[in-house]
Scaffold this motif. Structure first.
Motif, PDB file in Angstrom:
ATOM      1  N   UNK A  59       5.293  13.989  22.859  1.00 36.05           N
ATOM      2  CA  UNK A  59       5.934  14.414  24.105  1.00 36.05           C
ATOM      3  C   UNK A  59       6.835  13.285  24.607  1.00 36.05           C
ATOM      4  N   UNK A  60       7.979  13.630  25.177  1.00 33.01           N
ATOM      5  CA  UNK A  60       8.956  12.607  25.575  1.00 33.01           C
ATOM      6  C   UNK A  60       8.606  11.945  26.904  1.00 33.01           C
ATOM      7  N   UNK A  61       7.401  11.406  26.977  1.00 28.06           N
ATOM      8  CA  UNK A  61       7.007  10.624  28.162  1.00 28.06           C
ATOM      9  C   UNK A  61       6.660   9.229  27.660  1.00 28.06           C
ATOM     10  N   UNK A  62       7.314   8.236  28.227  1.00 26.48           N
ATOM     11  CA  UNK A  62       7.118   6.852  27.779  1.00 26.48           C
ATOM     12  C   UNK A  62       5.852   6.306  28.441  1.00 26.48           C
ATOM     13  N   UNK A  63       4.802   6.221  27.629  1.00 29.79           N
ATOM     14  CA  UNK A  63       3.505   5.771  28.156  1.00 29.79           C
ATOM     15  C   UNK A  63       3.376   4.250  28.016  1.00 29.79           C
ATOM     16  N   UNK A  64       2.499   3.629  28.787  1.00 28.00           N
ATOM     17  CA  UNK A  64       2.409   2.151  28.811  1.00 28.00           C
ATOM     18  C   UNK A  64       2.151   1.507  27.444  1.00 28.00           C
ATOM     19  N   UNK A  65       1.365   2.148  26.582  1.00 28.88           N
ATOM     20  CA  UNK A  65       1.018   1.503  25.317  1.00 28.88           C
ATOM     21  C   UNK A  65       2.027   1.751  24.193  1.00 28.88           C
ATOM     22  N   UNK A  66       3.183   2.290  24.526  1.00 29.27           N
ATOM     23  CA  UNK A  66       4.191   2.609  23.492  1.00 29.27           C
ATOM     24  C   UNK A  66       5.233   1.503  23.397  1.00 29.27           C
ATOM     25  N   UNK A  67       5.797   1.364  22.197  1.00 24.72           N
ATOM     26  CA  UNK A  67       6.960   0.476  22.058  1.00 24.72           C
ATOM     27  C   UNK A  67       8.208   1.355  22.091  1.00 24.72           C
ATOM     28  N   UNK A  68       9.343   0.717  22.424  1.00 23.68           N
ATOM     29  CA  UNK A  68      10.587   1.504  22.526  1.00 23.68           C
ATOM     30  C   UNK A  68      10.933   2.128  21.172  1.00 23.68           C
ATOM     31  N   UNK A  73      11.669   6.814  17.833  1.00 21.97           N
ATOM     32  CA  UNK A  73      11.555   7.481  16.534  1.00 21.97           C
ATOM     33  C   UNK A  73      10.757   8.783  16.590  1.00 21.97           C
ATOM     34  N   UNK A  74       9.770   8.842  17.479  1.00 22.52           N
ATOM     35  CA  UNK A  74       8.835   9.973  17.425  1.00 22.52           C
ATOM     36  C   UNK A  74       8.957  11.002  18.555  1.00 22.52           C
ATOM     37  N   UNK A  75       9.546  10.585  19.660  1.00 24.61           N
ATOM     38  CA  UNK A  75       9.589  11.534  20.792  1.00 24.61           C
ATOM     39  C   UNK A  75      10.480  12.720  20.444  1.00 24.61           C
ATOM     40  N   UNK A  76      10.053  13.896  20.875  1.00 31.21           N
ATOM     41  CA  UNK A  76      10.905  15.070  20.633  1.00 31.21           C
ATOM     42  C   UNK A  76      12.094  14.995  21.596  1.00 31.21           C
ATOM     43  N   UNK A  77      13.131  15.778  21.305  1.00 31.24           N
ATOM     44  CA  UNK A  77      14.372  15.684  22.076  1.00 31.24           C
ATOM     45  C   UNK A  77      14.224  16.488  23.376  1.00 31.24           C
ATOM     46  N   UNK A  78      14.284  15.846  24.526  1.00 30.21           N
ATOM     47  CA  UNK A  78      14.002  16.573  25.783  1.00 30.21           C
ATOM     48  C   UNK A  78      15.130  17.483  26.269  1.00 30.21           C
ATOM     49  N   UNK A  79      16.343  17.230  25.808  1.00 31.08           N
ATOM     50  CA  UNK A  79      17.496  17.958  26.368  1.00 31.08           C
ATOM     51  C   UNK A  79      17.357  19.485  26.257  1.00 31.08           C
TER      52      UNK A  79
ATOM     53  N   UNK B  73      18.202  -0.053  17.085  1.00 30.19           N
ATOM     54  CA  UNK B  73      18.097   1.387  16.797  1.00 30.19           C
ATOM     55  C   UNK B  73      18.980   2.193  17.767  1.00 30.19           C
ATOM     56  N   UNK B  74      19.129   1.662  18.970  1.00 32.72           N
ATOM     57  CA  UNK B  74      19.938   2.345  19.987  1.00 32.72           C
ATOM     58  C   UNK B  74      21.324   1.696  20.098  1.00 32.72           C
ATOM     59  N   UNK B  75      21.341   0.376  20.202  1.00 36.50           N
ATOM     60  CA  UNK B  75      22.633  -0.285  20.485  1.00 36.50           C
ATOM     61  C   UNK B  75      23.613  -0.252  19.309  1.00 36.50           C
ATOM     62  N   UNK B  76      23.097  -0.110  18.088  1.00 41.29           N
ATOM     63  CA  UNK B  76      24.020  -0.117  16.946  1.00 41.29           C
ATOM     64  C   UNK B  76      24.421   1.293  16.501  1.00 41.29           C
ATOM     65  N   UNK B  77      23.980   2.281  17.229  1.00 34.38           N
ATOM     66  CA  UNK B  77      24.326   3.658  16.837  1.00 34.38           C
ATOM     67  C   UNK B  77      25.214   4.307  17.898  1.00 34.38           C
ATOM     68  N   UNK B  78      25.552   5.565  17.622  1.00 37.06           N
ATOM     69  CA  UNK B  78      26.415   6.277  18.560  1.00 37.06           C
ATOM     70  C   UNK B  78      25.743   6.514  19.910  1.00 37.06           C
TER      71      UNK B  78
END
Lengths: 123, 497
Positions: A59-68, A73-79, B73-78
């Motif tokens: 799910x596209x919610x950035x939780x505290x234990x996640x890295x950017x 890479x894994x979050x689904x596209x929220x748009x 991953x973000x800054x080097x892409x579109x």
């Protein structure tokens, strides 16, 4: 299995649009026509939702234990989900207007037949 | 000054909602509506050019505070240059179009409020909502935002027709909304396909993805998206096969409502046409398709106008025929052609509003729109008759009025593009437009008054006369000094080539 679920969803969306177009064009009863039109909108919405689905995604919610990186890479596209929400509101509004018109026309013509109500009009 | 950009959309929406609440309070509605409508054309003149990012979310490349610390991953892409929020873009072309839309909205609202004894808050609400929706469409660089306001504009047009007390208006509104509920979701599907292929709904980002090889431009899904979006364009613009229902929609609204509905239609056609050109201009057949559809619209609509007996239908079909000129200009794809097409759009919106409000005086005095039952109106009010005649001459492209300049530019553009045949067709159809108009004008104004025709004593409101004179002044000004508009429109045109 997951991919087939997505394909099935696309297939359902396509079927809804085709059934909807058929009903809107070929059925005479105005209520059935409107149900068909709702099907077309629902098919389009389902198509967009399916497109936003990411197999194995999170799910596209950035939780505290996640890295950017992990999140990116894994979050689904929220748009698509945001778009569908708006689209549902628009669909509901147009549906309400259509049903309102049908209520008035039904009272006026005492019928729900599209050929009788819309065919009478001298365009 | 770009903070004024969203105000162009927010102000009419806020006024619309407020006026709706005031239903029944006639004097307040009149004052508030006229003041707000007067402000509408002024705002674009005060707004500075540029972009407005909703929520303040500019692309990361323009936002160093957020961009710092982000992974490659973000800054080097579109992703780094993509627009994360809804973007409004305001340039010189938008300025002139929103200004003209504001002028038409003002005079439509002004005339409607002066011609009705009891102003309807709901009717005024719908007029403001329609104006807001088209303004947003003209400003938006986001294809989904575009779709949302496209639907709102369609609902506003239907609402205006429903609120007009014209025979069979409900039936026409239902027909239009049924077709809209097929075309709207198909347009949405087209947008969804673009989103699926490019991952974006921002038009600039979609073009970036296509031009920079992130997406295969020959991907068949893109072709499908083009087909679906074009279908939505045909519906929104009343191009064939939707010309009949669109013309019916014009005829089932009150004249001031029709004046605004046609302006909505013209600017939706331009905005969607420009969007199609921006995204799909690399496909050579997209321009050919636009020209083919426009030619069909030109021929079919003007031919249909010839056989009509209701003057509102005549103007409706003539107006839809004029859309063909706009499409031909866009389809030619040259700077001159697109500038001419956009200029024709501006002129057509003004002239058709002029005609609807002008002929509306006949309806006001007789309550009849059937030309077979009319006659002798010249002697009822010769000044208004003269104004209507001038509006018709403007539509036919007679100098020194504005459409002459745009049609001349279109003919020059067609010759320059190596298709003089298009120029010949346009000249011939302008003559047919002139004949059709003169036939209607003669029947209504110049032939002897039928004995059974009852002309009411109502005095034509001063607001209507003022509106007509104002439209004539605009037509003359743009006819004598076309560079006022063309210089502004040329910037957009050259960016599309």
């Amino acid at each position: 299995m997951v991919i087939s679920a997505q394909l099935f969803s696309f297939f359902t969306a396509g079927s809804l649009v085709i059934i909807g177009i058929f009903a809107a064009l070929f059925l005479d009863n105005l209520i059935k026509k409107i149900i068909g039109l709702a099907f077309i909108g629902d098919g389009a919405n389902l198509f967009i939702i399916t497109m936003g689905y990411k197999p194995g995604g999170i799910v596209y919610i950035f939780l505290p234990n996640m890295t950017i990186s992990n999140f990116a890479q894994n979050a689904s596209y929220p748009l698509p989900f945001a778009l569908v929400l708006t689209s549902i509101v628009i669909g509901a509004s147009t549906l309400a207007v259509m049903l309102g018109l049908v209520i008035v026309l039904n009272k006026r013509h005492d019928s729900l037949s599209a050929s009788k109500i819309l065919g009478d009009e001298s365009d | 000054m770009d903070s004024l950009m969203p105000i162009m959309v927010i102000l009419p929406i806020a006024s619309a909602l407020f006026l709706n609440l005031l239903h029944g309070k006639d004097r307040t509605i009149k004052i508030l509506a006229i003041v707000t409508a007067l402000v509408l054309p002024i705002i674009p003149l005060l707004t500075g050019y540029g972009s407005h990012y909703f929520g303040g979310y500019a692309p990361l490349s323009q936002n160093s505070a957020i961009a710092q610390g982000l992974p490659a991953l973000i800054t080097s892409t579109q992703l780094f240059v993509f627009h994360p929020s809804i973007v409004y873009v305001f340039g010189s072309a938008q300025k002139i179009m929103i200004f003209v839309l504001g002028i038409i909205a003002f005079f439509a609202i002004f005339t409607s409020l002066s011609e009705t004894k009891k102003p309807s808050g709901v009717y005024t609400y719908l007029m403001f909502m329609g104006t807001a929706a088209v303004t947003a469409i003209l400003l938006s660089d986001d294809i989904f935002n575009f779709y949302v306001f496209f639907e709102i504009a369609a609902l506003a047009q239907i609402g205006i027709v429903i609120a007009s007390n014209v025979k069979n208006n409900y039936e026409t509104a239902l027909k239009y909304i049924i077709l809209g509920n097929i075309a709207g979701p198909l347009l949405l599907l087209g947008i969804a396909l673009l989103l699926g292929v490019t991952g974006n709904v921002n038009i600039t980002d979609i073009i970036y993805s296509i031009k920079n090889g992130y997406v295969n431009p020959q991907n068949p899904v893109l072709l499908m998206a083009l087909a679906l979006i074009t279908f939505g364009w045909l519906y929104g613009s009343g191009l064939p096969p939707f010309h009949t229902i669109k013309s019916a929609l014009y005829s089932k609204a009150l004249p001031h409502g029709s004046a605004l509905i046609q302006a909505i239609t013209v600017f939706i056609m331009v905005a969607l046409g420009v969007m199609i050109l921006r995204i799909f201009s690399y496909l050579s057949f997209s321009k050919m398709a636009i020209i083919a559809i426009s030619l069909l619209a030109l021929v079919l609509s003007i031919t249909m106008a010839l056989v009509q007996t209701d003057f509102k239908r005549i103007i409706g079909y003539l107006a839809l025929g004029e859309l063909g000129y706009i499409g031909i200009g866009l389809g030619l794809g040259t700077t001159l052609g697109i500038t001419a097409g956009l200029f024709q759009a501006v002129n057509e919106a003004i002239i058709t509003a002029f005609l609807f409000i002008g002929f509306g005086t006949v309806l006001y005095k007789t309550r009849i729109s059937d030309t077979r039952k009319l006659g002798g109106m010249m002697f009822v009010n010769p000044r208004v008759a003269l104004l209507v005649l001038l509006a018709g001459l403007a539509m036919a492209g007679v100098p020194p009025l504005n459409a002459f300049q745009s049609k001349l530019m279109l003919i020059q553009a067609s010759i320059q593009s190596g298709v003089p045949e298009l120029g010949i067709i346009m000249i011939l159809l302008s003559i047919v437009t002139f004949m059709t108009f003169m036939k209607a004008f003669y029947t209504i104004y110049m032939r002897p008054k039928p004995d059974e025709l009852e002309i009411h004593d109502y005095k034509i409101p001063k607001a209507t006369i003022i509106s007509l004179v104002a439209f004539l002044i605009i037509c003359l000004t743009l006819g004598l000094f076309p560079q006022i508009a063309t210089n502004s429109l040329q910037t957009l045109a050259s960016s599309l080539v």
